[in-house]
Write a protein that holds these residues in place. Structure first.
Motif, PDB file in Angstrom:
ATOM      1  N   UNK A 110     -85.605  35.498  24.159  1.00 47.68           N
ATOM      2  CA  UNK A 110     -86.323  36.708  23.762  1.00 47.68           C
ATOM      3  C   UNK A 110     -86.393  37.701  24.917  1.00 47.68           C
ATOM      4  N   UNK A 111     -86.538  38.961  24.556  1.00 48.98           N
ATOM      5  CA  UNK A 111     -86.734  39.989  25.573  1.00 48.98           C
ATOM      6  C   UNK A 111     -88.199  39.989  26.016  1.00 48.98           C
ATOM      7  N   UNK A 112     -88.464  40.661  27.133  1.00 49.40           N
ATOM      8  CA  UNK A 112     -89.834  40.804  27.620  1.00 49.40           C
ATOM      9  C   UNK A 112     -90.710  41.453  26.558  1.00 49.40           C
ATOM     10  N   UNK A 113     -90.180  42.476  25.892  1.00 45.79           N
ATOM     11  CA  UNK A 113     -90.949  43.184  24.867  1.00 45.79           C
ATOM     12  C   UNK A 113     -91.272  42.270  23.688  1.00 45.79           C
ATOM     13  N   UNK A 114     -90.262  41.536  23.177  1.00 42.41           N
ATOM     14  CA  UNK A 114     -90.476  40.681  22.006  1.00 42.41           C
ATOM     15  C   UNK A 114     -91.379  39.498  22.322  1.00 42.41           C
ATOM     16  N   UNK A 115     -91.251  38.954  23.541  1.00 41.70           N
ATOM     17  CA  UNK A 115     -92.106  37.834  23.922  1.00 41.70           C
ATOM     18  C   UNK A 115     -93.562  38.282  23.989  1.00 41.70           C
ATOM     19  N   UNK A 120     -99.239  38.454  22.378  1.00 45.28           N
ATOM     20  CA  UNK A 120    -100.376  39.325  22.078  1.00 45.28           C
ATOM     21  C   UNK A 120    -101.168  38.846  20.869  1.00 45.28           C
ATOM     22  N   UNK A 121    -100.501  38.206  19.928  1.00 43.56           N
ATOM     23  CA  UNK A 121    -101.162  37.773  18.699  1.00 43.56           C
ATOM     24  C   UNK A 121    -102.171  36.649  18.936  1.00 43.56           C
ATOM     25  N   UNK A 122    -102.117  36.025  20.100  1.00 49.52           N
ATOM     26  CA  UNK A 122    -103.027  34.910  20.391  1.00 49.52           C
ATOM     27  C   UNK A 122    -104.346  35.368  21.003  1.00 49.52           C
ATOM     28  N   UNK A 123    -104.433  36.644  21.380  1.00 51.99           N
ATOM     29  CA  UNK A 123    -105.612  37.115  22.103  1.00 51.99           C
ATOM     30  C   UNK A 123    -106.354  38.203  21.341  1.00 51.99           C
ATOM     31  N   UNK A 124    -107.680  38.184  21.462  1.00 52.09           N
ATOM     32  CA  UNK A 124    -108.520  39.160  20.772  1.00 52.09           C
ATOM     33  C   UNK A 124    -108.463  40.521  21.446  1.00 52.09           C
ATOM     34  N   UNK A 125    -108.232  40.537  22.756  1.00 51.21           N
ATOM     35  CA  UNK A 125    -108.380  41.786  23.511  1.00 51.21           C
ATOM     36  C   UNK A 125    -107.075  42.234  24.171  1.00 51.21           C
ATOM     37  N   UNK A 126    -105.982  42.102  23.476  1.00 52.26           N
ATOM     38  CA  UNK A 126    -104.707  42.522  24.045  1.00 52.26           C
ATOM     39  C   UNK A 126    -104.663  44.041  24.184  1.00 52.26           C
ATOM     40  N   UNK A 127    -104.221  44.517  25.359  1.00 47.90           N
ATOM     41  CA  UNK A 127    -104.163  45.957  25.632  1.00 47.90           C
ATOM     42  C   UNK A 127    -102.726  46.359  25.940  1.00 47.90           C
ATOM     43  N   UNK A 139     -91.795  46.732  38.027  1.00 48.95           N
ATOM     44  CA  UNK A 139     -90.363  47.002  37.870  1.00 48.95           C
ATOM     45  C   UNK A 139     -89.690  46.019  36.905  1.00 48.95           C
ATOM     46  N   UNK A 140     -90.319  45.800  35.757  1.00 46.75           N
ATOM     47  CA  UNK A 140     -89.764  44.911  34.730  1.00 46.75           C
ATOM     48  C   UNK A 140     -89.263  45.743  33.555  1.00 46.75           C
ATOM     49  N   UNK A 141     -88.028  45.496  33.138  1.00 42.16           N
ATOM     50  CA  UNK A 141     -87.420  46.194  32.016  1.00 42.16           C
ATOM     51  C   UNK A 141     -87.782  45.470  30.728  1.00 42.16           C
ATOM     52  N   UNK A 142     -88.523  46.117  29.805  1.00 43.70           N
ATOM     53  CA  UNK A 142     -88.947  45.438  28.575  1.00 43.70           C
ATOM     54  C   UNK A 142     -87.797  44.949  27.707  1.00 43.70           C
ATOM     55  N   UNK A 143     -86.602  45.525  27.893  1.00 41.82           N
ATOM     56  CA  UNK A 143     -85.457  45.084  27.078  1.00 41.82           C
ATOM     57  C   UNK A 143     -84.762  43.857  27.658  1.00 41.82           C
ATOM     58  N   UNK A 144     -85.084  43.501  28.890  1.00 36.61           N
ATOM     59  CA  UNK A 144     -84.407  42.387  29.546  1.00 36.61           C
ATOM     60  C   UNK A 144     -84.852  41.048  28.962  1.00 36.61           C
ATOM     61  N   UNK A 145     -83.901  40.141  28.793  1.00 36.70           N
ATOM     62  CA  UNK A 145     -84.230  38.822  28.266  1.00 36.70           C
ATOM     63  C   UNK A 145     -84.876  37.961  29.353  1.00 36.70           C
ATOM     64  N   UNK A 146     -85.741  37.045  28.916  1.00 39.24           N
ATOM     65  CA  UNK A 146     -86.438  36.163  29.839  1.00 39.24           C
ATOM     66  C   UNK A 146     -85.446  35.380  30.700  1.00 39.24           C
ATOM     67  N   UNK A 147     -84.367  34.928  30.092  1.00 41.69           N
ATOM     68  CA  UNK A 147     -83.399  34.104  30.822  1.00 41.69           C
ATOM     69  C   UNK A 147     -82.682  34.876  31.924  1.00 41.69           C
ATOM     70  N   UNK A 159     -97.920  37.373  35.057  1.00 41.19           N
ATOM     71  CA  UNK A 159     -99.092  38.114  35.515  1.00 41.19           C
ATOM     72  C   UNK A 159     -99.360  39.336  34.645  1.00 41.19           C
ATOM     73  N   UNK A 160     -98.301  40.003  34.192  1.00 40.80           N
ATOM     74  CA  UNK A 160     -98.468  41.152  33.305  1.00 40.80           C
ATOM     75  C   UNK A 160     -99.175  40.723  32.020  1.00 40.80           C
ATOM     76  N   UNK A 161     -98.782  39.561  31.492  1.00 51.04           N
ATOM     77  CA  UNK A 161     -99.443  39.023  30.298  1.00 51.04           C
ATOM     78  C   UNK A 161    -100.908  38.726  30.599  1.00 51.04           C
TER      79      UNK A 161
END
Length: 307
Positions: A110-115, A120-127, A139-147, A159-161
């Motif tokens: 998955x990409x950073x964005x899709x992950x 986000x669905x697991x938390x009540x206060x996702x921002x 400096x993280x590209x949301x389109x980049x895959x985790x791998x 940490x961003x999560x």
């Protein structure tokens, strides 16, 4: 790279914490395995501080963290987070904490964005706005895959999560293990900025003690499943001492002052628990210096091995 400069902050007072003002309370925690036991582990982490949880590999650091997270069952003792029992209020607690492993546990394809959408669905206060800001700062590209991410970038993603769901307690298990010096420095800079918000606390497990020099307020040292010490870092470094002198000064009475000691043809060097007592005992005959956390850990282990 984390590109926001650290703001100056007033030094924080780090007196002995009480259960009342602690975000994490571990009391007489026990866990038995076939060849290892966690034995009556107790410590307190107050609100708004960083605790370094140090010890050699296999000392019980990861086991303690797994018990705090209720990933394995304890045999005895009690754990409270935010004043709540970690078993009875597990879901409430986990909504308010973030757990950063030393290894990646996200879907590699998955990409950073899709992950993030899944997490986000697991938390009540996702921002989402906070998350997007973190990606930009790190400096993280949301389109980049985790791998495709390096280990340091995966740590930044974790940490961003953590920062995007208002986590009040950040629990990190060997987060700098395997990172190159630049990535380690960036991670510590992020944490130093994070704790300027005194509502947040960090529990930081590591065997790389130099990582704690910059950010730790408290240090808890575990070895062979037992707590050796748990105190404000500055108190530990002021109280303990490294003593250096000639070998002819050593006798049975002198050796009893030391936690651990090593000798060679040039003299001896050892760790004492009371630096002022060592000054009074040796006077001008020996040099007494301030130790590092690594000194304390290594000499304690040396004392166990050599008596």
């Amino acid at each position: 790279m984390f590109n926001q400069p650290l703001a100056p902050s007033e030094p924080k007072s780090t007196g002995s914490p009480s259960e009342m003002d602690s975000i994490l309370v571990v009391d007489n925690l026990t866990k038995h395995f076939k060849d290892f036991s966690l034995q009556n582990v107790s410590f307190l982490l107050p609100h708004g501080y960083v605790m370094g949880f140090i010890g050699p590999n296999g000392s019980g650091k990861s086991t303690t963290i797994k018990l705090i997270m209720n990933l394995i069952h304890k045999d005895g003792g009690q754990i409270k987070v935010f004043g709540l029992d970690n078993l009875q209020h597990e879901l409430t607690i986990k909504d308010r904490i973030a757990f950063v492993f030393d290894e990646n546990h996200y879907y590699e394809e998955l990409s950073i964005r899709d992950m993030a959408r899944i997490v986000a669905s697991f938390y009540k206060h996702w921002e989402t706005q906070t998350y997007d800001k973190c990606l930009k700062n790190f400096d993280l590209d949301p389109k980049q895959k985790i791998k495709q991410l390096s280990k340091g970038m995966k740590m930044k993603f974790s940490l961003a999560v953590a920062l995007s769901h208002r986590a009040e307690l950040l629990i990190m298990d060997e987060p700098t293990s395997g990172l190159d010096p630049m990535a380690r420095s960036e991670l510590l800079e992020i944490l130093a900025t994070l704790i300027q918000d005194e509502r947040k606390s960090v529990f930081f497990s590591t065997h790389i003690t130099s990582d704690l020099d910059k950010i730790a307020d408290f240090v808890t040292f575990i070895n062979h499943g037992e707590i050796i010490l748990s105190s404000p870092k500055d108190d530990i470094l002021e109280k303990y001492g490294i003593v250096k002198g000639a070998n002819d000064m050593l006798d049975e009475e002198t050796k009893s002052l030391f936690i651990g000691i090593k000798t060679n043809k040039f003299g001896f060097e050892g760790l004492v628990r009371d630096k002022e007592k060592a000054h009074r005992y040796f006077k001008e005959r020996a040099i007494v210096e301030k130790p590092t956390l690594e000194d304390i850990m290594l000499y304690t282990m040396r004392g166990e091995k050599h008596g």
